[in-house]
Write an enzyme that holds these catalytic residues in place. Structure first.
Site, short mmCIF file in Angstrom:
data_model
loop_
_atom_site.label_atom_id
_atom_site.label_comp_id
_atom_site.label_asym_id
_atom_site.label_seq_id
_atom_site.Cartn_x
_atom_site.Cartn_y
_atom_site.Cartn_z
N GLY A 95 0.84 -1.19 0.00
CA GLY A 95 0.00 0.00 0.00
C GLY A 95 0.87 1.24 0.00
O GLY A 95 2.04 1.21 -0.40
N GLY A 96 0.31 2.32 0.54
CA GLY A 96 1.03 3.59 0.57
C GLY A 96 2.30 3.51 1.40
O GLY A 96 3.19 4.36 1.27
N GLY A 122 25.87 12.57 -28.54
CA GLY A 122 25.35 13.29 -27.38
C GLY A 122 25.81 12.66 -26.08
O GLY A 122 25.95 13.33 -25.05
N ALA A 123 26.05 11.35 -26.14
CA ALA A 123 26.47 10.64 -24.92
C ALA A 123 27.84 11.15 -24.45
O ALA A 123 28.14 11.13 -23.25
CB ALA A 123 26.51 9.15 -25.16
#
Ligand code: HXC
Length: 513
Positions: free
Chosen positions: A169-170, A403-404
């Site tokens: 759950g949370g 770009g790397a």
């Protein structure tokens, strides 16, 4: 007086027993230690000081007034690890399944507040059935009080989580807000909704282990940073992890004594194959550079095309980020970018210098990557490194394409020292791909296109498949011999020890999430 002492001891003894011997036995049958055993195992012998052992819940609904257990399902306090102060809470599954009541949450919050005030790490040992069902919204409020504190403490003191039982759950969001999560294999799980709800909503049939066990989170989701085969190994992992970390964001990470000797490492020259397409194990390079046995991997089983972990260089901790040519040729993709970005930000929060080893052919192409946000995930790493103000040194071992090259801690985004080995290739792309594009017409016209392509490839490689163009522009500070790498890095990081960078005036930046 005697009666008073007896009464105190009676209560203390009751607190020590938690939910009672039967439930303790059941915990052991399930191959789990109890909360107190875990705390004892985690901390230096005899160092634990418990706080709040006599706290009890205030619920009267559902006959709860008659069910009181001292401590209310969580053991809290402080102690030391290797002589250094830490605060700890350990949920006690023998008391209402370790479920979180209003008072249980108050105890955790008090521990968190003390950790921040004292400037010491916070360690949470989670083993809980979630919100105390008998308490309703007061339990939810307790969770939110903890979440809020997790966020306020983020970047102030290190926060470590061990998942040693259910976490559903949370409740998963408190560990998720901390810096590191270690999960115990087979006995722990984390999920927002369990197998029954999953079956009802999505018709999927899956068990707890498959849905949210240690393996799922260490290999698929990346929620867990490490796994351990049992409770004891998990707690040892936390101790080791802490050995690299400072107590808080105002301290430097702890150095261990180191006597400088010959720092040449001849073997480093033999690790990278001459053929640029042949893989090799970047871990060997890391081990060859850092102090013996000091590399401690974070996320070893997740996005293994990039390596992240702590190590020591001449006794001083540092964070290592390295492309791994053994996996997907070391390409950057969504998961590896996120993994390295998160690690970068942790190191930057806590004054841990960064060493970035580069052998990267670029970003991974394809619809899967594009549609799942490689642009935004790649930007995370670019952002995190650009923003980092800790000492940053880069070593290009082989490829740094496209770009790397920019993203992997290039000079242009604020790295302090950039080195390359002589076999490094810093270019927009590999020679073959580049030649096929820019000489396409010439190759098509040629009598023997294959021969022409090979010629052009060789010409392109001659011009760009080396580190000297970049060194000529000052984008690389020095091209160095592999065997002198360790010495250069020790000196480099020492020279940057008092580095200062003034951050721009702003509330906070807006990292692409
Ligand atoms: C009160 C709880 C409890 C809970 C377990 N117990 N969970 N008591 N509140 N949430 C008690 C049981 O009644 C039992 O009491 C003891 O703990 C041990 O539980 P068992 O079921 O016997 O253990 P086991 O078979 O190992 O199963 C563990 C379990 C299961 C899988 C965790 O107990 C379970 O499903 N519990 C409910 C989980 C849940 O739905 N929690 C609420 C989730 S919502 P006795 O007296 O027999 O020893 C949530 C929201 C958080 O957490 C939101 C935050 C924002």
């Amino acid at each position: 007086m005697k009666d008073n002492l007896e009464e105190l001891r009676r209560r203390q003894e009751a607190a020590r027993l938690g939910g009672g011997q039967k439930r303790i036995d059941k915990q052991h049958e399930n191959k789990k230690l109890t909360a107190r055993e875990r705390v004892r195992y985690l901390l230096d012998a005899g160092s634990f000081e418990e706080l709040g052992s006599l706290v009890t819940h205030r619920t009267t609904d559902f006959g709860m007034a008659d069910q009181q257990y001292y401590g209310d399902g969580v053991v809290t306090g402080y102690g030391t690890i290797d002589g250094r102060l830490v605060y700890v809470f350990a949920q006690d599954f023998t008391v209402f399944g370790g479920s979180l009541s209003e008072t249980h949450a108050e105890k955790i919050c008090k521990t968190m507040d003390l950790a921040v005030k004292a400037g010491a790490p916070l360690i949470g040992l989670n083993d809980s059935g979630g919100a105390r069902i008998q308490e309703g919204v007061r339990s939810l409020a307790g969770y939110a009080d903890i979440f809020y504190r997790n966020v306020r403490a983020s970047g102030v003191v290190p926060q470590l989580s061990a998942i040693m039982g259910p976490c559903a759950g949370g409740a998963v969001y408190s560990p998720a807000l901390t810096d590191f999560i270690v999960m115990v294999e087979q006995t722990s799980y984390m999920f927002v909704t369990g197998p029954n709800v999953v079956r009802t909503v999505t018709n999927e049939s899956v068990d707890s282990e498959e849905l949210g066990g240690a393996r799922a989170h260490s290999t698929k989701s990346g929620v867990a940073h490490r796994t351990a085969p049992n409770d004891a190994a998990c707690l040892q992992d936390l101790r080791k992890l802490l050995s690299y970390l400072p107590q808080n964001n105002r301290e430097q990470p702890p150095a261990v004594p180191y006597e400088m000797g010959s720092e040449w490492r001849e073997d480093l020259g033999n690790l990278v194959p001459g053929n640029p397409n042949q893989p090799y194990d970047m871990k060997e390079v890391i081990r060859g550079i850092v102090d013996p046995d000091s590399f401690f991997e974070i996320h070893p089983d997740y996005a293994d095309n990039i390596l992240t972990g702590f190590a020591r260089l001449a006794g001083r901790p540092l964070g290592v980020i390295a492309n791994q040519p053994l996996s997907l040729a070391g390409v950057l993709d969504r998961d590896s970018s996120r993994k390295a970005a998160r690690f970068t930000r942790f190191c930057d929060c806590f004054n841990i210098p960064l060493l970035v080893l580069v052998d990267v052919p670029g970003f991974l192409p394809g619809t899967d990557q594009e549609w799942n946000g490689i642009i935004v995930h790649g930007a995370k790493l670019l952002y995190a490194l650009s923003e980092a103000t800790v000492p940053r040194i880069t070593l290009i071992t082989r490829k740094a394409y496209g770009g790397a090259y920019d993203v992997m801690n290039s000079k242009h985004i604020g790295a302090d020292l950039n080195y390359a080995w002589p076999g490094a290739e810093i270019a927009v792309m590999g020679a073959k791909g580049a030649s096929e594009i820019i000489f396409r017409k010439e190759i098509a016209r040629a009598e023997d296109p294959e021969k022409k392509l090979a010629e052009k490839e060789a010409e392109y490689a001659e011009k760009f498949a080396n580190p000297y163009r970049a060194a000529g522009r000052g984008f690389i500070d020095e091209v160095i011999e592999p065997r002198e790498t360790r010495r250069k890095l020790i000196r480099g990081f020492a020279s940057l020890q008092h580095k200062e960078v003034e951050a721009p005036r702003r509330k906070h930046g807006n990292i692409p999430l």
